[in-house]
Design a protein around this motif. Structure first.
Motif, PDB file in Angstrom:
ATOM      1  N   CYS A 115      23.477 -14.362   1.549  1.00  0.00           N
ATOM      2  CA  CYS A 115      24.100 -15.082   0.418  1.00  0.00           C
ATOM      3  C   CYS A 115      24.441 -14.081  -0.682  1.00  0.00           C
ATOM      4  CB  CYS A 115      23.191 -16.125  -0.222  1.00  0.00           C
ATOM      5  SG  CYS A 115      22.225 -17.222   0.805  1.00  0.00           S
TER       6      CYS A 115
ATOM      7  N   HIS B 259      27.994 -13.440  -2.286  1.00  0.00           N
ATOM      8  CA  HIS B 259      28.189 -14.062  -3.605  1.00  0.00           C
ATOM      9  C   HIS B 259      27.997 -13.073  -4.752  1.00  0.00           C
ATOM     10  CE1 HIS B 259      29.071 -18.246  -2.615  1.00  0.00           C
ATOM     11  NE2 HIS B 259      28.429 -17.957  -1.476  1.00  0.00           N
TER      12      HIS B 259
ATOM     13  N   PRO C 222      38.285 -25.072  -1.877  1.00  0.00           N
ATOM     14  CA  PRO C 222      39.070 -23.909  -2.283  1.00  0.00           C
ATOM     15  C   PRO C 222      40.411 -23.901  -1.561  1.00  0.00           C
ATOM     16  CG  PRO C 222      37.310 -23.261  -0.789  1.00  0.00           C
ATOM     17  CD  PRO C 222      37.139 -24.723  -1.050  1.00  0.00           C
TER      18      PRO C 222
ATOM     19  N   ASN D  77      20.675 -15.884   5.833  1.00  0.00           N
ATOM     20  CA  ASN D  77      19.474 -15.744   5.003  1.00  0.00           C
ATOM     21  C   ASN D  77      19.876 -15.423   3.558  1.00  0.00           C
ATOM     22  OD1 ASN D  77      19.867 -12.932   4.662  1.00  0.00           O
ATOM     23  ND2 ASN D  77      18.874 -12.526   6.618  1.00  0.00           N
TER      24      ASN D  77
ATOM     25  N   GLN E 155      19.616 -18.917  -4.568  1.00  0.00           N
ATOM     26  CA  GLN E 155      20.611 -19.009  -3.497  1.00  0.00           C
ATOM     27  C   GLN E 155      19.874 -19.252  -2.187  1.00  0.00           C
ATOM     28  OE1 GLN E 155      23.313 -15.633  -3.533  1.00  0.00           O
ATOM     29  NE2 GLN E 155      22.831 -15.110  -5.631  1.00  0.00           N
ATOM     30  N   VAL E 156      20.094 -20.402  -1.596  1.00  0.00           N
ATOM     31  CA  VAL E 156      19.391 -20.658  -0.330  1.00  0.00           C
ATOM     32  C   VAL E 156      20.107 -21.735   0.480  1.00  0.00           C
ATOM     33  CG1 VAL E 156      17.791 -22.563  -0.893  1.00  0.00           C
ATOM     34  CG2 VAL E 156      17.003 -20.675   0.556  1.00  0.00           C
ATOM     35  N   ALA E 157      19.867 -21.707   1.780  1.00  0.00           N
ATOM     36  CA  ALA E 157      20.358 -22.779   2.657  1.00  0.00           C
ATOM     37  C   ALA E 157      19.204 -23.720   2.973  1.00  0.00           C
ATOM     38  CB  ALA E 157      20.901 -22.178   3.950  1.00  0.00           C
TER      39      ALA E 157
ATOM     40  N   ARG F 260      32.073 -29.593  -0.406  1.00  0.00           N
ATOM     41  CA  ARG F 260      31.533 -28.820  -1.533  1.00  0.00           C
ATOM     42  C   ARG F 260      31.451 -29.681  -2.789  1.00  0.00           C
ATOM     43  NH1 ARG F 260      35.394 -26.650   1.270  1.00  0.00           N
ATOM     44  NH2 ARG F 260      35.231 -24.633   2.281  1.00  0.00           N
TER      45      ARG F 260
ATOM     46  N   ALA G 109      29.321 -10.963   7.989  1.00  0.00           N
ATOM     47  CA  ALA G 109      28.284 -11.998   7.938  1.00  0.00           C
ATOM     48  C   ALA G 109      28.976 -13.354   7.893  1.00  0.00           C
ATOM     49  CB  ALA G 109      27.420 -11.819   6.692  1.00  0.00           C
ATOM     50  N   GLY G 110      28.205 -14.399   8.159  1.00  0.00           N
ATOM     51  CA  GLY G 110      28.717 -15.754   7.973  1.00  0.00           C
ATOM     52  C   GLY G 110      29.590 -16.255   9.109  1.00  0.00           C
TER      53      GLY G 110
ATOM     54  N   PHE H 264      36.863 -20.023   3.405  1.00  0.00           N
ATOM     55  CA  PHE H 264      36.233 -18.987   4.203  1.00  0.00           C
ATOM     56  C   PHE H 264      36.052 -19.548   5.622  1.00  0.00           C
ATOM     57  CE2 PHE H 264      32.572 -16.603   5.839  1.00  0.00           C
ATOM     58  CZ  PHE H 264      32.977 -15.317   5.571  1.00  0.00           C
TER      59      PHE H 264
ATOM     60  N   VAL I   5      28.836 -15.080  -9.222  1.00  0.00           N
ATOM     61  CA  VAL I   5      28.336 -15.685  -7.984  1.00  0.00           C
ATOM     62  C   VAL I   5      29.216 -16.755  -7.325  1.00  0.00           C
ATOM     63  CG1 VAL I   5      26.380 -17.009  -6.992  1.00  0.00           C
ATOM     64  CG2 VAL I   5      25.949 -14.987  -8.381  1.00  0.00           C
ATOM     65  N   LEU I   6      29.746 -17.701  -8.078  1.00  0.00           N
ATOM     66  CA  LEU I   6      30.535 -18.723  -7.394  1.00  0.00           C
ATOM     67  C   LEU I   6      31.874 -18.121  -6.957  1.00  0.00           C
ATOM     68  CD1 LEU I   6      29.863 -22.067  -9.312  1.00  0.00           C
ATOM     69  CD2 LEU I   6      28.535 -20.918  -7.514  1.00  0.00           C
ATOM     70  N   LEU I   7      32.268 -18.457  -5.731  1.00  0.00           N
ATOM     71  CA  LEU I   7      33.468 -17.849  -5.148  1.00  0.00           C
ATOM     72  C   LEU I   7      34.644 -18.810  -5.059  1.00  0.00           C
ATOM     73  CD1 LEU I   7      31.735 -15.870  -2.253  1.00  0.00           C
ATOM     74  CD2 LEU I   7      32.549 -15.000  -4.455  1.00  0.00           C
ATOM     75  N   GLY I   8      34.359 -20.060  -4.724  1.00  0.00           N
ATOM     76  CA  GLY I   8      35.450 -21.029  -4.613  1.00  0.00           C
ATOM     77  C   GLY I   8      35.777 -21.671  -5.957  1.00  0.00           C
TER      78      GLY I   8
HETATM   79  C1  HEC Z   1      30.109 -14.008   4.534  1.00  0.00           C
HETATM   80  C2  HEC Z   1      30.159 -14.398   3.166  1.00  0.00           C
HETATM   81  C3  HEC Z   1      29.288 -15.536   2.684  1.00  0.00           C
HETATM   82  C4  HEC Z   1      27.960 -15.741   2.938  1.00  0.00           C
HETATM   83  C5  HEC Z   1      27.034 -14.939   3.827  1.00  0.00           C
HETATM   84  C6  HEC Z   1      27.592 -16.898   2.173  1.00  0.00           C
HETATM   85  N1  HEC Z   1      28.667 -17.392   1.494  1.00  0.00           N
HETATM   86 FE1  HEC Z   1      28.701 -19.025   0.314  1.00  0.00          FE
HETATM   87  N2  HEC Z   1      30.716 -18.875   0.153  1.00  0.00           N
HETATM   88  C7  HEC Z   1      31.463 -17.822   0.593  1.00  0.00           C
HETATM   89  C8  HEC Z   1      32.835 -18.011   0.196  1.00  0.00           C
HETATM   90  C9  HEC Z   1      33.974 -17.039   0.465  1.00  0.00           C
HETATM   91  C10 HEC Z   1      32.900 -19.232  -0.490  1.00  0.00           C
HETATM   92  C11 HEC Z   1      34.119 -19.886  -1.110  1.00  0.00           C
HETATM   93  C12 HEC Z   1      35.111 -20.317  -0.058  1.00  0.00           C
HETATM   94  C13 HEC Z   1      34.704 -21.526   0.716  1.00  0.00           C
HETATM   95  O1  HEC Z   1      33.861 -22.316   0.271  1.00  0.00           O
HETATM   96  O2  HEC Z   1      35.241 -21.720   1.832  1.00  0.00           O
HETATM   97  C14 HEC Z   1      31.534 -19.748  -0.501  1.00  0.00           C
HETATM   98  C15 HEC Z   1      31.154 -20.940  -1.120  1.00  0.00           C
HETATM   99  C16 HEC Z   1      29.860 -21.340  -1.301  1.00  0.00           C
HETATM  100  C17 HEC Z   1      29.443 -22.474  -2.087  1.00  0.00           C
HETATM  101  C18 HEC Z   1      30.353 -23.380  -2.903  1.00  0.00           C
HETATM  102  C19 HEC Z   1      30.416 -22.790  -4.322  1.00  0.00           C
HETATM  103  C20 HEC Z   1      31.284 -21.566  -4.398  1.00  0.00           C
HETATM  104  O3  HEC Z   1      30.780 -20.443  -4.622  1.00  0.00           O
HETATM  105  O4  HEC Z   1      32.492 -21.705  -4.179  1.00  0.00           O
HETATM  106  C21 HEC Z   1      28.084 -22.517  -2.020  1.00  0.00           C
HETATM  107  C22 HEC Z   1      27.170 -23.531  -2.690  1.00  0.00           C
HETATM  108  C23 HEC Z   1      27.643 -21.417  -1.204  1.00  0.00           C
HETATM  109  N3  HEC Z   1      28.736 -20.727  -0.763  1.00  0.00           N
HETATM  110  C24 HEC Z   1      26.329 -21.117  -0.967  1.00  0.00           C
HETATM  111  C25 HEC Z   1      25.906 -20.071  -0.151  1.00  0.00           C
HETATM  112  C26 HEC Z   1      24.517 -19.794   0.147  1.00  0.00           C
HETATM  113  C27 HEC Z   1      23.327 -20.499  -0.457  1.00  0.00           C
HETATM  114  C28 HEC Z   1      24.508 -18.782   1.057  1.00  0.00           C
HETATM  115  C29 HEC Z   1      23.336 -18.189   1.788  1.00  0.00           C
HETATM  116  C30 HEC Z   1      22.461 -19.127   2.467  1.00  0.00           C
HETATM  117  C31 HEC Z   1      25.898 -18.412   1.286  1.00  0.00           C
HETATM  118  N4  HEC Z   1      26.700 -19.210   0.527  1.00  0.00           N
HETATM  119  C32 HEC Z   1      26.297 -17.412   2.132  1.00  0.00           C
HETATM  120  C33 HEC Z   1      31.019 -16.736   1.286  1.00  0.00           C
HETATM  121  C34 HEC Z   1      29.725 -16.584   1.783  1.00  0.00           C
END
Ligand code: HEC
Ligand code: HEC
Length: 354
Positions: free
Chosen positions: A191, A195, A87, A187, A156-158, A100, A333-334, A91, A201-204
């Motif tokens: 997510c 998201h 992106p 957790n 959605q999971v890690a 990614r 968070a995060g 973040f 849901v997708l942010l980037g």
């Molecule tokens: C605090 C906020 C935050 C949390 C919590 C978070 N994300 Fe994200 N995530 C983002 C943001 C903002 C982006 C896009 C920017 C970046 O990738 O740097 C992103 C990007 C992603 C992407 C790449 C696809 C996209 O949406 O751009 C994945 C896959 C992803 N996250 C999975 C997860 C999962 C699974 C969890 C939980 C285990 C999670 N994220 C938790 C904020 C978060």
């Protein structure tokens, strides 16, 4: 193998501290206090959402080796057809290094008819790897498993890597100090909280985040026939210098929660930090129209009440909260470590705003 996952026991804390937060305010944990500076308000970790209705499916592949990220897991060969992207405004992840990948089912397109709110085909998978201290610690997956939009359609999971690197395991409850690093893995509720703040849901994978003029990833997806509607030839963030940097930073780090779509935050106050395609001057953006003169729901230490006071970061809740990692810390968070560089950009932006 598929597993059924049980979510974290409902937390008595509430994610949308005020209006959006009603069903769970009963138990022992007191609601946030308005005197953030008082001694009694011991810092604690961010509030989480316990509204399971907002969460996605709780069943999915138990191991990363079963997700299709790799065509050959043993040699760590990535599957073909993966779109690697970054992106434009990342973040902040406490200095971690991220990679990614996006995978769309053959023959499908992203519905880009609404340029700020893409809708993804069922079967879409996005992966994000996190490396700390040079170690691959976790690989996150967002996988669209059913029609519709939003959290309810996405697994959605890690996946947290095993110490021997033999596989990574779905960890719906997240993990603390994973693999001996200082990194905490979020957790599933975390997510969903981030998201679920946008339409699908997708942010980037969004028009603004894929608009980097140097690499133009959105153009590449379009050229590959993966977008339903061709995007405008040029998409940019308004402003120049520190103004542009600040607007992009706030979009990438805050806008996915602080926007009109977010069911939890759109009633908190009018503060909006997400950019929209077509905003051509800084003055049109939420960061300008909704911050100065907006009184925050929760007063900070030293009676700081406003989101932004022009020219004065030290009286601006937006900047102050970016410097906290307690209950009032933003993002909530995060991240466990303040982003000094990003925060300095925001400071300069506010200082220069007269
Ligand atoms: C605090 C906020 C935050 C949390 C919590 C978070 N994300 Fe994200 N995530 C983002 C943001 C903002 C982006 C896009 C920017 C970046 O990738 O740097 C992103 C990007 C992603 C992407 C790449 C696809 C996209 O949406 O751009 C994945 C896959 C992803 N996250 C999975 C997860 C999962 C699974 C969890 C939980 C285990 C999670 N994220 C938790 C904020 C978060
Ligand atoms: C995971 C979602 C999420 C992200 C990301 C996030 N916030 Fe927040 N923010 C919240 C929630 C929830 C509240 C309401 C709770 C509160 O007032 O303490 C809030 C409240 C605020 C407030 C108080 C404004 C008000 O309406 O009363 C400010 C200022 C703020 N956030 C700034 C930021 C900034 C700056 C960023 C990015 C650096 C950011 N936030 C990122 C969820 C988020």
């Amino acid at each position: 193998m598929r597993i059924s996952l049980v979510l974290a026991a409902a937390s008595p804390l509430c994610f949308g501290l005020g209006a959006a937060c009603s069903s769970s305010e009963s138990s022992a944990t007191p609601l946030p206090i308005t005197d953030a500076g008082s001694e009694e308000s011991a810092p604690r970790r961010p509030p989480v959402d316990d509204d399971a209705g907002e969460l996605g499916p709780t069943t999915g592949p138990a191991l990363l080796s079963e997700t299709g990220l790799y065509s050959d897991f043993a040699s760590r060969t990535l599957a073909g057809e993966l779109f690697t992207f970054a992106p434009r405004y990342e973040f902040w992840a406490d200095g971690g290094k991220k990679s990614r990948f996006l995978s769309l089912p053959p023959g499908t397109k992203i519905d880009t008819s609404r340029i700020d709110d893409f809708t993804f085909p069922v079967g879409t998978k996005a992966f994000k790897e996190f490396r700390y201290d040079g170690k691959l610690v976790e690989t996150r997956l967002l996988m669209k498993v059913r029609e519709g939009t939003g959290n309810k359609s996405w697994w959605q999971v890690a996946y947290v890597w095993k110490p021997d690197g033999s596989d990574a395991v779905a960890s719906p409850l997240g993990a603390t100090a994973a693999l001996g690093t200082t990194h905490n893995v979020p957790n599933q509720t975390d997510c969903a909280n981030c998201h679920g703040g946008v339409s699908d849901v997708l942010l980037g994978v969004s028009a603004i985040q894929l608009s980097d003029p140097a690499t133009n990833p959105l153009g590449a997806l379009n050229a590959a026939g993966r977008l339903s509607t061709a995007p405008p030839a040029v998409i940019d963030v308004p402003g120049t210098g520190v103004v542009k940097d600040a607007l992009g930073y706030l979009h990438g780090n805050c806008g996915h929660c602080h926007n009109d779509e977010s069911v939890r935050l759109n009633t908190q106050t009018k503060m909006r930090l997400r950019l929209l395609v077509g905003q051509s001057t800084p003055e049109e953006t939420g960061a300008y129209t909704t911050t100065v003169g907006t009184v925050m729901k929760h007063t900070l230490a030293n009676d700081v009440t406003d989101v932004v006071v022009k020219g004065n970061p030290d009286r601006s809740g937006l900047w102050l909260r970016m410097g906290l990692r307690d209950f009032y810390g933003m993002p909530p968070a995060g991240t466990q470590v303040v982003d000094d560089v990003g925060r300095e950009t925001i400071r300069q932006w506010i200082v220069g705003w007269q």
